[in-house]
Design an enzyme around this catalytic site. Structure first.
Site, PDB file in Angstrom:
ATOM      1  N   ARG A  62      19.650  10.426  28.760  1.00 16.54           N
ATOM      2  CA  ARG A  62      18.499  10.004  27.960  1.00 16.54           C
ATOM      3  C   ARG A  62      17.659   8.984  28.710  1.00 16.54           C
ATOM      4  O   ARG A  62      18.146   8.270  29.589  1.00 16.54           O
ATOM      5  CB  ARG A  62      18.925   9.408  26.620  1.00 16.54           C
ATOM      6  CG  ARG A  62      19.598   8.034  26.676  1.00 16.54           C
ATOM      7  CD  ARG A  62      18.643   6.871  26.428  1.00 16.54           C
ATOM      8  NE  ARG A  62      19.277   5.567  26.559  1.00 16.54           N
ATOM      9  CZ  ARG A  62      19.360   4.891  27.695  1.00 16.54           C
ATOM     10  NH1 ARG A  62      18.858   5.372  28.814  1.00 16.54           N
ATOM     11  NH2 ARG A  62      19.951   3.705  27.741  1.00 16.54           N
ATOM     12  N   HIS A  72      16.850  -3.113  23.278  1.00 13.45           N
ATOM     13  CA  HIS A  72      17.561  -4.248  22.669  1.00 13.45           C
ATOM     14  C   HIS A  72      17.107  -4.488  21.235  1.00 13.45           C
ATOM     15  O   HIS A  72      16.998  -5.625  20.786  1.00 13.45           O
ATOM     16  CB  HIS A  72      17.427  -5.509  23.540  1.00 13.45           C
ATOM     17  CG  HIS A  72      18.210  -5.370  24.811  1.00 13.45           C
ATOM     18  ND1 HIS A  72      19.571  -5.532  24.855  1.00 13.45           N
ATOM     19  CD2 HIS A  72      17.828  -5.011  26.061  1.00 13.45           C
ATOM     20  CE1 HIS A  72      20.000  -5.314  26.098  1.00 13.45           C
ATOM     21  NE2 HIS A  72      18.957  -4.974  26.842  1.00 13.45           N
ATOM     22  N   ASP A 115      18.289  -1.816  18.905  1.00 19.16           N
ATOM     23  CA  ASP A 115      19.127  -0.936  18.064  1.00 19.16           C
ATOM     24  C   ASP A 115      20.243  -1.688  17.349  1.00 19.16           C
ATOM     25  O   ASP A 115      20.535  -1.416  16.182  1.00 19.16           O
ATOM     26  CB  ASP A 115      19.670   0.274  18.858  1.00 19.16           C
ATOM     27  CG  ASP A 115      20.519  -0.041  20.064  1.00 19.16           C
ATOM     28  OD1 ASP A 115      20.603  -1.224  20.461  1.00 19.16           O
ATOM     29  OD2 ASP A 115      21.121   0.910  20.632  1.00 19.16           O
ATOM     30  N   GLY A 135      21.573   3.794  34.308  1.00 18.86           N
ATOM     31  CA  GLY A 135      20.816   3.431  33.114  1.00 18.86           C
ATOM     32  C   GLY A 135      20.259   4.635  32.370  1.00 18.86           C
ATOM     33  O   GLY A 135      19.382   4.496  31.531  1.00 18.86           O
ATOM     34  N   SER A 160      22.363   6.697  30.663  1.00 18.28           N
ATOM     35  CA  SER A 160      23.414   7.020  29.685  1.00 18.28           C
ATOM     36  C   SER A 160      24.387   8.094  30.146  1.00 18.28           C
ATOM     37  O   SER A 160      24.785   8.961  29.364  1.00 18.28           O
ATOM     38  CB  SER A 160      22.803   7.414  28.333  1.00 18.28           C
ATOM     39  OG  SER A 160      22.267   6.290  27.719  1.00 18.28           O
ATOM     40  N   SER A 161      24.793   7.996  31.404  1.00 21.50           N
ATOM     41  CA  SER A 161      25.815   8.939  31.869  1.00 21.50           C
ATOM     42  C   SER A 161      27.109   8.763  31.075  1.00 21.50           C
ATOM     43  O   SER A 161      27.805   9.747  30.797  1.00 21.50           O
ATOM     44  CB  SER A 161      26.073   8.749  33.365  1.00 21.50           C
ATOM     45  OG  SER A 161      26.401   7.407  33.656  1.00 21.50           O
ATOM     46  N   ASP A 190      21.849   5.421  22.321  1.00 25.94           N
ATOM     47  CA  ASP A 190      22.145   6.396  23.369  1.00 25.94           C
ATOM     48  C   ASP A 190      22.881   7.605  22.796  1.00 25.94           C
ATOM     49  O   ASP A 190      22.515   8.761  23.027  1.00 25.94           O
ATOM     50  CB  ASP A 190      23.001   5.751  24.475  1.00 25.94           C
ATOM     51  CG  ASP A 190      22.328   4.534  25.078  1.00 25.94           C
ATOM     52  OD1 ASP A 190      21.110   4.359  24.872  1.00 25.94           O
ATOM     53  OD2 ASP A 190      23.022   3.749  25.748  1.00 25.94           O
ATOM     54  N   TYR A 237      24.960  -8.440  28.128  1.00 25.85           N
ATOM     55  CA  TYR A 237      24.625  -7.633  26.954  1.00 25.85           C
ATOM     56  C   TYR A 237      25.292  -8.237  25.712  1.00 25.85           C
ATOM     57  O   TYR A 237      24.643  -8.457  24.688  1.00 25.85           O
ATOM     58  CB  TYR A 237      25.097  -6.190  27.175  1.00 25.85           C
ATOM     59  CG  TYR A 237      24.663  -5.217  26.105  1.00 25.85           C
ATOM     60  CD1 TYR A 237      23.535  -4.420  26.281  1.00 25.85           C
ATOM     61  CD2 TYR A 237      25.364  -5.096  24.908  1.00 25.85           C
ATOM     62  CE1 TYR A 237      23.131  -3.524  25.296  1.00 25.85           C
ATOM     63  CE2 TYR A 237      24.967  -4.220  23.929  1.00 25.85           C
ATOM     64  CZ  TYR A 237      23.853  -3.429  24.122  1.00 25.85           C
ATOM     65  OH  TYR A 237      23.452  -2.553  23.145  1.00 25.85           O
TER      66      TYR A 237
HETATM   67  C1  GLA Z   1      22.271   0.165  26.235  1.00 28.60           C
HETATM   68  C2  GLA Z   1      23.023   0.327  24.906  1.00 28.60           C
HETATM   69  C3  GLA Z   1      22.071   0.738  23.792  1.00 28.60           C
HETATM   70  C4  GLA Z   1      20.848  -0.168  23.735  1.00 28.60           C
HETATM   71  C5  GLA Z   1      20.238  -0.359  25.122  1.00 28.60           C
HETATM   72  C6  GLA Z   1      19.117  -1.390  25.125  1.00 28.60           C
HETATM   73  O1  GLA Z   1      21.796   1.388  26.678  1.00 28.60           O
HETATM   74  O2  GLA Z   1      24.054   1.282  25.019  1.00 28.60           O
HETATM   75  O3  GLA Z   1      22.756   0.748  22.561  1.00 28.60           O
HETATM   76  O4  GLA Z   1      21.157  -1.401  23.144  1.00 28.60           O
HETATM   77  O5  GLA Z   1      21.208  -0.750  26.083  1.00 28.60           O
HETATM   78  O6  GLA Z   1      18.068  -0.919  24.361  1.00 28.60           O
END
Ligand code: GLA
Length: 329
Positions: free
Chosen positions: A10, A17, A19, A101, A103-104, A145, A193
């Site tokens: 994705r 930041h 969600d 970054g 979402s693997s 994600d 995070y």
């Molecule tokens: C990562 C987290 C998500 C989201 C983003 C920032 O990808 O897995 O849940 O918080 O950072 O938007």
């Protein structure tokens, strides 16, 4: 009986930041996939061409965070959450760049859940895989994600309200390209995070839910760092709505300006950018045919995403929005 599933990566167009405080995001599932092929077995045994060691997980695993090799933790997280009746012996392959970054890890989780026979709606799949990610990595991530990877719609980004978890597909116009450029491997992601999640919780103790707060509300937060975090979240939620409206109206200039404003907010208020990411965004936004660009995802490195006129950029990948994770055949 053979098993074959695939789950896309994705990219988030805007809304980072937000969600984990029930805010707004606008990601899309992209045309890069993690696939699993295999046959039923009594445990989970997966080999990956990208990894030296296989993932060998017993069905009664309950502590995914200490599993080795590292990548197997995400597999173990899903097994621990799902407690499937049967396992799989097979292979994982992916063309999603790992740890960049995009979402693997979430794609791997969804692919594993489907390969193990998950049977439910996209939201339940996403919730299960989010719990798996938290259990595997210890990072208190939000739902974005996993949900966009579960619920992706071809040709559309998803406007997701992470509070009541409603999804509205937003069509990507034909006359733009979404381009992703990898800039730098991420550093320090987990601890920073978690710190941001804690800072948002502190802001909410002071002024209530950020999803319904206004910028005026944030002024009463006395700690300047916490106030800045809250101001990012509140303004970013607004930008997501405005971006969706600009895209729907075909106002690509306005949409691009909102992406740049989002990046600047991550840089100045949320402190999740780095000088290398800032320079890359600045350079890209200044190019002819680029409406706007920003860092995408958790931050501290990773990728930038740009909205451009078709053919404007020679470097980077033009990504298409695709359907969510599914069984193949
Ligand atoms: C990562 C987290 C998500 C989201 C983003 C920032 O990808 O897995 O849940 O918080 O950072 O938007």
């Amino acid at each position: 009986m053979t098993i074959h599933v695939r789950a896309p990566g994705r990219v988030n167009l805007i809304g980072d930041h937000t969600d984990y405080t029930g805010g707004m995001v606008l990601p899309m599932a992209i045309d890069r996939w993690t696939e699993i092929r295999g046959i039923p077995a009594e445990s989970v045994s997966l080999h990956s061409a990208d990894e030296a060691e296989p993932a060998e997980i017993a069905l009664d695993i309950d502590d995914p965070q200490h599993v080795e090799p590292h990548w197997a933790r995400y597999v173990a997280g899903v097994v621990a959450e799902m407690q499937p009746y049967g396992g799989i012996a097979g292979t994982v392959s992916t063309d999603i760049p790992i740890g960049a970054g995009l979402s693997s890890s979430a794609a791997l989780e969804l692919a594993v859940a489907l390969a193990l026979g998950f049977d439910g709606d996209p939201l339940s799949l996403a919730q299960l895989c989010r719990r798996a990610e938290i259990r595997a990595s210890g990072v208190p991530c939000g739902i974005m994600d996993q949900l966009v990877i579960a619920a992706g719609v071809e040709g559309h980004a998803l406007l997701i309200d992470c509070g009541d978890v409603t999804i509205e597909p937003v069509r990507i116009p034909d006359d733009v390209e979404v381009v992703v450029q990898f800039v730098a491997h991420r550093a320090l992601v987990g601890s920073a995070y978690a710190q941001r999640v804690a800072e948002c919780a502190e802001a909410e103790e002071a002024i209530g839910p950020l999803r319904s707060a206004t910028l005026t509300d944030t002024l009463s937060i006395t700690d300047p760092a916490i106030r800045a975090r809250a101001q990012h979240v509140v303004s970013e939620n607004r930008r997501v709505h405005d971006f969706a409206a600009a895209i729907a109206a075909g106002d690509l200039g306005a949409a691009g300006a909102l992406m740049v404003a989002s990046h600047n907010s991550l840089r100045d208020l949320y402190l999740t950018s780095t000088p290398v990411m800032d320079a890359a965004v600045e350079q890209l936004s200044a190019k002819a045919g680029v409406y706007g660009a920003r860092m995408t995802g958790g931050g501290f490195g990773g990728c930038i995403v740009a909205l451009t006129e078709p053919g404007a950029l020679a470097d980077g990948w033009v990504v298409r929005a695709v359907d969510g994770a599914h069984r193949v055949g």
